[in-house]
Write a protein that holds these residues in place. Structure first.
Motif, short mmCIF file in Angstrom:
data_model
loop_
_atom_site.label_atom_id
_atom_site.label_comp_id
_atom_site.label_asym_id
_atom_site.label_seq_id
_atom_site.Cartn_x
_atom_site.Cartn_y
_atom_site.Cartn_z
N ARG A 199 32.81 39.42 26.07
CA ARG A 199 31.71 39.08 26.97
C ARG A 199 32.17 39.15 28.43
N LEU A 200 33.33 38.57 28.70
CA LEU A 200 33.86 38.60 30.06
C LEU A 200 34.22 40.02 30.49
N ASP A 201 34.74 40.80 29.55
CA ASP A 201 35.07 42.20 29.83
C ASP A 201 33.81 42.96 30.28
N LYS A 202 32.73 42.77 29.55
CA LYS A 202 31.45 43.43 29.88
C LYS A 202 30.91 42.93 31.21
N LEU A 203 31.00 41.63 31.44
CA LEU A 203 30.52 41.05 32.69
C LEU A 203 31.28 41.64 33.88
N ILE A 204 32.60 41.72 33.79
CA ILE A 204 33.40 42.24 34.89
C ILE A 204 33.15 43.74 35.07
N SER A 205 33.09 44.49 33.98
CA SER A 205 32.79 45.94 34.06
C SER A 205 31.48 46.18 34.77
N THR A 206 30.45 45.44 34.39
CA THR A 206 29.13 45.60 34.99
C THR A 206 29.18 45.22 36.47
N ALA A 207 29.86 44.13 36.80
CA ALA A 207 29.97 43.71 38.19
C ALA A 207 30.66 44.77 39.03
N LEU A 208 31.74 45.35 38.52
CA LEU A 208 32.47 46.38 39.27
C LEU A 208 31.62 47.64 39.42
N ASP A 209 30.91 48.01 38.37
CA ASP A 209 30.01 49.17 38.46
C ASP A 209 28.92 48.93 39.51
N ASP A 210 28.35 47.73 39.50
CA ASP A 210 27.30 47.39 40.47
C ASP A 210 27.83 47.39 41.90
N LEU A 211 29.10 47.00 42.08
CA LEU A 211 29.71 46.99 43.42
C LEU A 211 30.06 48.41 43.88
N GLY A 212 30.17 49.33 42.96
CA GLY A 212 30.51 50.70 43.31
C GLY A 212 31.96 50.91 43.72
N VAL A 213 32.85 50.05 43.23
CA VAL A 213 34.27 50.21 43.56
C VAL A 213 34.95 51.05 42.49
N ALA A 214 36.00 51.75 42.90
CA ALA A 214 36.79 52.54 41.95
C ALA A 214 37.70 51.60 41.19
N TYR A 215 37.79 51.81 39.87
CA TYR A 215 38.68 50.97 39.08
C TYR A 215 39.09 51.68 37.80
N GLU A 216 40.20 51.20 37.26
CA GLU A 216 40.65 51.64 35.94
C GLU A 216 40.52 50.44 35.01
#
Length: 164
Positions: free
Chosen positions: A12-29
């Motif tokens: 759940r936390l993994d999905k929450l963080i992934s979605t937050a990063l996608d929404d912020l538009g930052v590059a990440y691995e």
């Protein structure tokens, strides 16, 4: 003491963080469940690589700031330590060789998309706002040698014959 989180909560936390990063538009691995390496861009410190790692009880935030100062270590560390009184979520710290990081831990119960945004914003602004002064304190000699070298190149270029 509470028990470590289970697999479902980690997902759940993994999905929450992934979605937050996608929404912020930052590059990440995303090398593993609950582990994210985020690239924050700045004006003074061009890139700040930041780990977000879901641990058993906390979200670890860790970003490399700069190598150990070549000189004036006490002044450099003192400058950054004085900044810790005004930081949120992360603070300046050093590792065993003196390299400087921004580190922090947030309880998993506090992890929301807004908190991920706030933490990354803090890391980005603390890294960018303090980079030039910290470099000037810890690498003054190297900066001066670079300036002298560039001045000599410019002077030599002005006196060198121009190709025809």
């Amino acid at each position: 003491m509470t028990a470590p989180i289970d697999g479902a909560e980690r997902e759940r936390l993994d999905k929450l963080i992934s979605t937050a990063l996608d929404d912020l538009g930052v590059a990440y691995e995303h090398p593993d469940t609950g582990a994210f390496l985020v690239m924050l861009e700045g004006e003074h410190k061009l890139r700040t690589m930041t780990w977000l790692v879901v641990q058993d009880h906390t979200l670890l935030v860790e970003a490399f700031f700069m190598r150990a100062p070549a000189e004036n270590a006490a002044g450099t560390y003192g400058f950054l330590l004085s900044r810790n009184a005004r930081t949120y979520g992360v603070h300046f710290s050093i590792d065993r060789v003196g390299d400087i990081f921004l580190t922090g831990q947030v309880p998993l119960t506090a992890v929301t998309a807004e908190e991920v945004d706030r933490l990354l914003g803090c890391v980005g602004s603390y890294a960018d706002d303090n980079f030039d002064p910290a470099i000037a304190l810890g690498f003054a000699g190297a900066i001066e040698r670079e300036r002298a070298w560039r001045a000599k190149l410019a002077a030599d270029a002005g006196t060198a014959p121009r190709p025809t």
